[in-house]
Scaffold this active site. Structure first.
Site, PDB file in Angstrom:
ATOM      1  N   TYR A 155       0.831  -1.205   0.000  1.00 53.73           N
ATOM      2  CA  TYR A 155       0.000   0.000   0.000  1.00 53.73           C
ATOM      3  C   TYR A 155       0.865   1.255   0.000  1.00 53.73           C
ATOM      4  O   TYR A 155       0.614   2.205  -0.749  1.00 53.73           O
ATOM      5  CB  TYR A 155      -0.917  -0.012   1.219  1.00 53.73           C
ATOM      6  CG  TYR A 155      -1.916   1.123   1.241  1.00 53.73           C
ATOM      7  CD1 TYR A 155      -3.112   1.032   0.545  1.00 53.73           C
ATOM      8  CD2 TYR A 155      -1.667   2.287   1.966  1.00 53.73           C
ATOM      9  CE1 TYR A 155      -4.042   2.065   0.570  1.00 53.73           C
ATOM     10  CE2 TYR A 155      -2.585   3.321   1.994  1.00 53.73           C
ATOM     11  CZ  TYR A 155      -3.770   3.206   1.302  1.00 53.73           C
ATOM     12  OH  TYR A 155      -4.682   4.248   1.319  1.00 53.73           O
ATOM     13  N   LYS A 159       0.875   4.082  -3.027  1.00 55.58           N
ATOM     14  CA  LYS A 159       0.474   5.474  -2.836  1.00 55.58           C
ATOM     15  C   LYS A 159       1.625   6.445  -3.077  1.00 55.58           C
ATOM     16  O   LYS A 159       1.408   7.571  -3.538  1.00 55.58           O
ATOM     17  CB  LYS A 159      -0.113   5.651  -1.432  1.00 55.58           C
ATOM     18  CG  LYS A 159      -1.451   4.950  -1.251  1.00 55.58           C
ATOM     19  CD  LYS A 159      -2.506   5.424  -2.265  1.00 55.58           C
ATOM     20  CE  LYS A 159      -3.873   4.827  -2.001  1.00 55.58           C
ATOM     21  NZ  LYS A 159      -4.911   5.322  -2.927  1.00 55.58           N
TER      22      LYS A 159
END
Length: 251
Positions: A155, A159
């Site tokens: 993640y 991002k």
């Protein structure tokens, strides 16, 4: 806000931040393509918008697939005459997994949904924005895009990639009237959940840092900033990564 009559695509619009953004765009007079993997959620948002006198259409599918992206873009063009705004909001979380614990499946899925899908959508809409000589793209990054202590490896990497994509698009098309910015939400009340192995290395390493996130925001607080960045009120903002996190990034 100068959004009346605009054609807007919002991904992940069936719930959470995406739903709040779709409703707010419609309130401002925009016509909205509600794109989501959850057909029931997308249909419910379209119905909410219609009940308030707005205009929206749903497209259901996995946005990491090129065919679904093509359908989303085509729907905006055929239904509303083009694409003025793209909001790349759809995303998934990981299990706060440390690098040595990440499976190939978790890595591939998180990267495809969180980074590849926004790229595919941007690639799809930019030609239509170039034809108009204007457009706005707003990506949903994350507090995890600003630091290494907010989420797991996949993640966090995805991002950080969204930040790079945002800045690249901003520079590539700044002379063509297309602006690209991103919000970086902190903790927000959404329906996204994750299976976290509490005994794993990742959660144990990260939990001491997560006490700094402050209060949990409402989806409409994130949506307000997304709509602002898409509007002419933000006409000189380009390449901005804007934390919407109650000061977490300032800690």
């Amino acid at each position: 806000m100068s959004l009346r009559g605009s054609s807007v695509i919002v991904t992940g619009a069936g719930a959470g931040i995406g739903r709040a953004a779709a409703l707010r765009f419609a309130t401002e007079g925009a016509r909205v393509v509600v794109a989501d993997l959850n057909g029931d959620g997308a249909a419910a948002v379209v119905e909410e918008i219609a009940d308030e006198g707005g205009t929206a259409v749903a497209v259901v599918g996995d946005l990491s697939e090129q065919a679904v992206v093509d359908r989303v873009v085509a729907t905006a063009v055929e239904s509303f005459g083009g694409v003025d705004v793209l909001v790349n909001n759809a995303g998934i979380v990981d299990g706060m997994t440390a690098a040595h614990e990440v499976t190939d499946e978790e890595w591939d899925r998180v990267i495809r949904v969180n980074l590849t899908a926004p790229f595919l959508l941007a690639r799809g809409v930019v030609p239509h924005m170039l034809a108009k000589g204007k457009g706005a793209i707003v990506n949903t990054a994350s507090e995890a895009a600003l630091r290494g202590s907010a989420a797991g490896t996949a993640y966090t990497a995805s991002k950080h990639g969204v930040v790079g994509l945002t800045r690249s698009l901003a520079i590539m098309y700044r002379g063509s009237g297309i602006r690209t910015n991103a919000v970086a939400p902190g903790a927000t009340m959404t329906s996204i959940t994750a299976e976290v192995a509490r005994e794993g290395h990742g959660p144990a390493a990260l939990m001491p840092y997560r006490a700094n996130f402050g209060r949990v925001s409402r989806p409409d607080e994130q949506a307000a900033v997304i709509v602002f960045l898409a509007s002419d009120a933000a006409s000189n903002l380009n390449g901005v990564i804007l934390p919407v996190d109650n000061g977490w990034s300032a800690v």
